[in-house]
Write a protein that holds these residues in place. Structure first.
Motif, PDB file in Angstrom:
ATOM      1  N   LYS A 242      37.839  98.078 -38.235  1.00 21.59           N
ATOM      2  CA  LYS A 242      37.662  99.522 -38.292  1.00 21.59           C
ATOM      3  C   LYS A 242      38.625 100.132 -39.305  1.00 21.59           C
ATOM      4  CE  LYS A 242      34.545  99.463 -35.051  1.00 21.59           C
ATOM      5  NZ  LYS A 242      33.123  99.780 -35.334  1.00 21.59           N
ATOM      6  N   THR A 260      39.566 107.861 -37.970  1.00 18.49           N
ATOM      7  CA  THR A 260      39.134 106.494 -37.708  1.00 18.49           C
ATOM      8  C   THR A 260      37.690 106.476 -37.226  1.00 18.49           C
ATOM      9  OG1 THR A 260      39.576 104.477 -36.432  1.00 18.49           O
ATOM     10  CG2 THR A 260      39.987 106.572 -35.326  1.00 18.49           C
ATOM     11  N   ASN A 261      37.013 105.358 -37.481  1.00 17.64           N
ATOM     12  CA  ASN A 261      35.669 105.143 -36.939  1.00 17.64           C
ATOM     13  C   ASN A 261      35.697 104.160 -35.772  1.00 17.64           C
ATOM     14  OD1 ASN A 261      36.285 102.844 -38.393  1.00 17.64           O
ATOM     15  ND2 ASN A 261      34.266 102.666 -39.362  1.00 17.64           N
ATOM     16  N   ARG A 262      36.843 104.025 -35.177  1.00 15.23           N
ATOM     17  CA  ARG A 262      37.021 103.101 -34.056  1.00 15.23           C
ATOM     18  C   ARG A 262      36.088 103.429 -32.899  1.00 15.23           C
ATOM     19  NH1 ARG A 262      42.781 102.729 -30.810  1.00 15.23           N
ATOM     20  NH2 ARG A 262      42.057 101.573 -28.972  1.00 15.23           N
ATOM     21  N   PHE A 263      35.732 104.706 -32.727  1.00 13.16           N
ATOM     22  CA  PHE A 263      34.915 105.131 -31.592  1.00 13.16           C
ATOM     23  C   PHE A 263      33.483 105.471 -32.004  1.00 13.16           C
ATOM     24  CE2 PHE A 263      39.337 106.450 -30.971  1.00 13.16           C
ATOM     25  CZ  PHE A 263      39.665 105.665 -29.870  1.00 13.16           C
ATOM     26  N   GLY A 264      33.064 105.000 -33.170  1.00 16.23           N
ATOM     27  CA  GLY A 264      31.728 105.315 -33.667  1.00 16.23           C
ATOM     28  C   GLY A 264      31.820 106.310 -34.801  1.00 16.23           C
ATOM     29  N   ALA A 265      31.439 107.567 -34.535  1.00 10.18           N
ATOM     30  CA  ALA A 265      31.579 108.615 -35.551  1.00 10.18           C
ATOM     31  C   ALA A 265      33.056 108.801 -35.882  1.00 10.18           C
ATOM     32  CB  ALA A 265      30.984 109.920 -35.039  1.00 10.18           C
ATOM     33  N   GLN A 267      36.500 110.132 -36.041  1.00 11.80           N
ATOM     34  CA  GLN A 267      37.238 111.036 -35.170  1.00 11.80           C
ATOM     35  C   GLN A 267      38.693 111.087 -35.614  1.00 11.80           C
ATOM     36  OE1 GLN A 267      35.924 112.856 -32.819  1.00 11.80           O
ATOM     37  NE2 GLN A 267      33.898 111.924 -32.579  1.00 11.80           N
ATOM     38  N   PRO A 291      30.209 113.713 -30.938  1.00 11.52           N
ATOM     39  CA  PRO A 291      29.978 112.510 -31.762  1.00 11.52           C
ATOM     40  C   PRO A 291      29.546 112.865 -33.186  1.00 11.52           C
ATOM     41  CG  PRO A 291      28.106 112.876 -30.329  1.00 11.52           C
ATOM     42  CD  PRO A 291      29.130 113.916 -29.950  1.00 11.52           C
ATOM     43  N   THR A 293      31.320 113.739 -37.365  1.00 10.94           N
ATOM     44  CA  THR A 293      32.467 113.439 -38.216  1.00 10.94           C
ATOM     45  C   THR A 293      33.507 114.544 -38.152  1.00 10.94           C
ATOM     46  OG1 THR A 293      31.185 112.079 -39.742  1.00 10.94           O
ATOM     47  CG2 THR A 293      33.209 113.060 -40.589  1.00 10.94           C
TER      48      THR A 293
END
Length: 672
Positions: A242, A260-265, A267, A291, A293
């Motif tokens: 990530k 970070t995109n650690r959680f999908g979108a 954040q 959810p 950017t």
């Protein structure tokens, strides 16, 4: 010769217009929002604004905002074919800087466009500029720091300040590495950045720096260079798979916000860093973030709020807005200019108050507002995020009947007589165009006035509609011109413009007058609104044969403090004898036009509506639409073509809308 005289006249008008703007030390050409870089010779888009601390003006009061004098930003290269190459420039932090006579200053520019400079970041003391150097292929990216002389106040003739010493290499991108987005801690002893040092993974790094402002040199403590594990040292798959990027230090230097995109979108996450990068903890600033950017975090000067950009209304289909998130409470507020896309906030380290003592930070951001292109703007959160102060509004006339004559629907104007109740006056505001004290020389109490304008962020508005444009002839002195300009006589806008006539500068201010009370407090501002526009909106909402509250909004000159009042009006339809639908058309714009014009019509009931264009002989030129529409207001355009697809000749045309027995018509002029 005539052409040169015309050019000189235009320049003179621009200079006069600039002289009539608010005093340079006072923020708020448009209340909360100021375009900074419009009109300059850097015709490419601007990005990555960075405020330069240390060199400031203003006392930090409601009358004299404390502002950084300079900002840095990235612009595309002016070399044809190399527009993607970045250049770093500086500009004076004042509305419409170039129009006011301030040219942008090159900081890092390669005239051959072979080297690209991006990601500028000033240290808090304004002495050191960190930036990224790369090439047109972005084959690698290195971070450097350059010292600059602090310079002077440009409003007093001071200059930006020259380079001191040579660039200091902070992170070497040799071998295809990419180090980006440098950020300073508060005492400029550490730089955070993101890097693909370990391959495809983008990680957060920090490194300590030792800078000598006397010797104009610096060094890097390589032993301190740290890859931050963000608490994932036990899960290298996530850490390496990530991205963590765009760091921003909290004012006390104990936290780093990043994306970070650690959680999908994408954040925003807040890191509690350690010197080793191990044993770190992170926290989401929002408990349940949408959810979508979230990008470009920047801290308020007290560390209690995060600014960032995210889609308007947290809907991924919308353009970006600037958002302010209060960390202790979790409350957030969207800040927008005109829904054109606002991104990349950089928050000032200085605090300023409103008249009633609300504390706020200005911030720089990138916006496409008002059709100026991608430019640097200055804004703040007060206008969007604080409930409005009360305003008294009396509307005249208080009732209207739907006209029976086609094309003459609601001719004339609605007047709104606005005044402030004691609570709003006590908060520090007066209902007039000029601030107090002003050029009139009267011994008035210090107060902030009401912004009057028709473009970008208009004020005042009625049901969202603009005021009528400045009256075409006569004396406009009652528009508070003595207080605004010191001139006891001011002619109105000339409907037949002459570039040598200075009164052309007042074409977008709006038709209003100020009634000045001798007590210096209880002033009135009377604004005129187009009846057709207001009726169009009310009919589209089905608000007929009843008393309707018309919301009137305005905002203050310097900080955009909002005011809200309601005037009451009734639209009667009895004169139509119970006809099916009421149709109301709004005048086309532009008018005259060539070749395209837009207009709207409103119907109070759903049904089929036809919009047709006729010439002066009554002959049908074209049917624009003929279809079913729901109740409401609908926008239509005409491209100037006939039914056969040919170009209609210049001249006068009548555009007529019919629906369920109701009809209305407007006159449009196609120019040559």
């Amino acid at each position: 010769m005539n052409g040169m005289k015309r050019i000189l006249s235009v320049v003179a008008i621009l200079m006069l217009a600039a002289s009539l703007l608010p005093v340079k030390g006072q923020a708020g050409l448009r209340g909360a929002y100021d375009p900074i870089t419009i009109g300059d010779p850097l015709i490419k888009a601007k990005f990555s604004p960075s405020l330069r601390g240390g060199n400031t003006r203003g006392a930090g009061s409601a009358s004299s905002a404390k502002l950084e004098n300079w900002i840095a930003f990235v612009a595309g290269s002016q070399v044809f074919g190399f527009e993607s190459t970045g250049e770093i420039w500086a500009q004076v932090n004042i509305d419409q800087a170039f129009v006011r006579g301030f040219a942008p200053v090159p900081l890092e520019v390669d005239p051959t466009a072979a080297v690209s400079y991006i990601d500028p970041a000033w240290s808090k003391d304004g002495k050191w500029l960190a930036y990224v150097q790369t090439d047109n292929f972005v084959s690698s990216a290195s971070i450097y720091v350059q010292q600059f002389a602090i310079g002077g106040n440009p409003l007093a003739g001071g200059e930006h300040g020259d380079k001191l010493g040579s660039p200091i290499l902070i992170a070497n991108g040799a071998g295809g590495k990419h180090h980006r987005h440098p950020a300073w801690n508060a005492n400029h002893t550490q730089i955070a950045y993101d890097s693909d040092q370990f391959g495809s993974s983008i990680d957060l790094w920090t490194v300590n720096v030792n800078l000598d402002e006397t010797a104009h040199t610096g060094s890097v403590d390589e032993l301190s260079r740290t890859r931050h594990q963000i608490g994932l040292e036990g899960d290298p798959g996530i850490l390496n798979g990530k991205a963590e990027f765009k760091p921003a230090y909290s004012p006390d230097g104990t936290k780093i916000a990043f994306v970070t995109n650690r959680f999908g979108a994408f954040q925003i996450v807040i890191l509690n860093p350690t010197s080793s990068g191990l044993g770190e903890t992170t926290v989401l600033p929002e408990t349940n973030p949408a959810p979508i950017t979230h990008d470009n975090p920047s801290w308020s000067s007290d560390g209690q709020s995060l600014y960032y950009d995210a889609p308007s209304n947290e809907d991924a289909a919308n353009p970006q807005d600037i958002w302010k998130l209060d960390l202790p409470t979790g409350q957030k507020c969207g800040i927008s200019v005109d829904l054109a896309g606002d991104t990349d906030p950089d928050v000032s380290q200085y605090i300023n108050p409103t008249r009633e003592g609300i504390l706020f930070n200005y911030f720089m951001f990138i916006s496409q507002a008002s059709g100026f292109g991608v430019q640097v703007w200055r804004g703040e959160w007060v206008q969007n995020c604080i409930p409005p102060l009360p305003m008294s509004v009396v509307v005249s006339p208080s009732s209207m009947s739907v006209g029976d004559t086609v094309g003459q629907f609601f001719p004339g104007y609605i007047s709104a007589d606005m005044s402030f109740p004691p609570a709003t006056i006590a908060a520090g505001y007066v209902c007039r165009a000029a601030n107090q004290p002003n050029a009139s020389g009267l011994p008035e109490p210090t107060k902030e006035g009401v912004r009057v304008r028709r473009s970008i962020v208009p004020s005042p508005t009625m049901v969202g509609g603009l005021t009528k444009s400045t009256r075409e002839s006569g004396d406009c002195t009652d528009m508070d011109m003595l207080a605004l300009t010191g001139l006891a006589h001011m002619p109105c806008f000339d409907a037949d413009p002459n570039v040598d006539a200075v009164n052309n500068d007042f074409g977008n201010i709006g038709d209003y007058k100020c009634v000045i009370n001798s007590d210096g407090l209880n002033h009135h501002l009377i604004a005129n609104f187009n009846k057709r526009t207001i009726a169009n909106r009310l009919i589209g909402l089905g608000l007929v044969d009843r008393v309707v509250a018309l919301p009137v909004h305005a905002y203050s000159n310097r900080v955009g403090r909002q005011f809200l009042g309601f005037g009451y009006i009734r639209i009667n339809t009895k004169s139509r004898g119970g006809a099916g639908s009421i149709v109301a058309m709004e005048q086309n714009f532009p008018n005259p036009f060539n070749p395209v014009t837009k207009f709207s019509f409103a119907i109070n009931k759903p049904g089929n509506a036809s919009v047709r264009v006729f010439n002066t002989r009554g002959e049908l030129v074209r049917t624009i639409v003929n279809q079913w529409f729901p109740q409401g207001q609908h926008e239509v355009s005409w491209d100037g073509k006939t039914a056969s697809g040919g170009r209609a000749p210049s001249g006068i045309y009548f555009i007529k809308t019919d629906s369920n027995g109701g009809t209305d018509m407007i006159k449009a002029v196609m120019a040559k």
